[in-house]
Design a protein around this motif. Structure first.
Motif, mmCIF file in Angstrom:
data_model
loop_
_atom_site.group_PDB
_atom_site.id
_atom_site.type_symbol
_atom_site.label_atom_id
_atom_site.label_comp_id
_atom_site.label_asym_id
_atom_site.label_seq_id
_atom_site.Cartn_x
_atom_site.Cartn_y
_atom_site.Cartn_z
ATOM 1 N N GLN A 55 8.587 52.325 0.077
ATOM 2 C CA GLN A 55 8.112 52.006 -1.261
ATOM 3 C C GLN A 55 7.706 53.294 -1.968
ATOM 4 O O GLN A 55 6.786 53.989 -1.534
ATOM 5 N N PHE A 56 8.423 53.625 -3.031
ATOM 6 C CA PHE A 56 8.046 54.730 -3.898
ATOM 7 C C PHE A 56 6.995 54.196 -4.865
ATOM 8 O O PHE A 56 7.167 53.117 -5.430
ATOM 9 N N VAL A 57 5.918 54.940 -5.081
ATOM 10 C CA VAL A 57 4.890 54.567 -6.052
ATOM 11 C C VAL A 57 4.766 55.725 -7.028
ATOM 12 O O VAL A 57 4.631 56.881 -6.615
ATOM 13 N N ALA A 58 4.840 55.420 -8.313
ATOM 14 C CA ALA A 58 4.777 56.466 -9.339
ATOM 15 C C ALA A 58 3.706 56.134 -10.360
ATOM 16 O O ALA A 58 3.491 54.971 -10.702
ATOM 17 N N ARG A 59 3.071 57.184 -10.824
ATOM 18 C CA ARG A 59 2.066 57.085 -11.877
ATOM 19 C C ARG A 59 2.471 58.054 -12.994
ATOM 20 O O ARG A 59 2.299 59.265 -12.842
ATOM 21 N N PRO A 60 3.038 57.537 -14.083
ATOM 22 C CA PRO A 60 3.454 58.417 -15.165
ATOM 23 C C PRO A 60 2.313 59.315 -15.648
ATOM 24 O O PRO A 60 1.163 58.878 -15.729
ATOM 25 N N ALA A 61 2.641 60.576 -15.932
ATOM 26 C CA ALA A 61 1.634 61.548 -16.384
ATOM 27 C C ALA A 61 0.965 61.092 -17.680
ATOM 28 O O ALA A 61 -0.229 61.290 -17.868
ATOM 29 N N ASP A 62 1.736 60.485 -18.575
ATOM 30 C CA ASP A 62 1.186 59.979 -19.834
ATOM 31 C C ASP A 62 1.596 58.512 -19.971
ATOM 32 O O ASP A 62 2.656 58.212 -20.532
ATOM 33 N N PRO A 63 0.789 57.585 -19.451
ATOM 34 C CA PRO A 63 1.158 56.170 -19.493
ATOM 35 C C PRO A 63 1.328 55.601 -20.899
ATOM 36 O O PRO A 63 1.944 54.559 -21.058
ATOM 37 N N SER A 64 0.813 56.288 -21.911
ATOM 38 C CA SER A 64 0.947 55.776 -23.280
ATOM 39 C C SER A 64 2.373 55.917 -23.807
ATOM 40 O O SER A 64 2.727 55.293 -24.801
#
Length: 107
Positions: A55-64
């Motif tokens: 499972q790859f989990v990603a958190r965008p640098a700028d979620p907006s």
């Protein structure tokens, strides 16, 4: 469920997405795959080889901001390669072989 393509698959991550995942797995019987998750600028986020399941989990640098992300799928260093699965979590299960072919909201 995919059968043997070695290509990037592009997908849309909508604005407001703080975190999403992709589950990549080989088919039963020891089939494996190599996968690389890439961010909207093409930067490598994570790479795994000879995956049975990951499972790859990603958190965008700028979620907006929304963006086109991709997962590159390739032959693994070891193990059989034919059938595999890519299952998105938290984003729509819509993929395209080219960013310009991807369905996404109009600006």
């Amino acid at each position: 469920h995919l059968i043997g393509p070695t290509c990037p698959l592009f997908f849309w991550v909508p604005p407001g997405t703080a975190e999403f995942g992709l589950v990549v797995s080989g088919e039963g019987g020891g089939e494996k795959v190599k996968a690389t998750l890439c961010g909207p600028g093409g930067e490598e986020i994570e790479r795994r080889d000879s995956i049975l399941a990951h499972q790859f989990v990603a958190r965008p640098a700028d979620p907006s901001r929304g963006g086109v992300w991709s997962v590159r799928l390739e032959r693994p260093a070891e193990g059989a390669f034919e059938d595999y699965h890519v299952r998105p979590q938290g984003v729509a299960p819509v993929f395209a072989e080219a960013p310009g072919s991807l369905l996404r909201p109009a600006p």
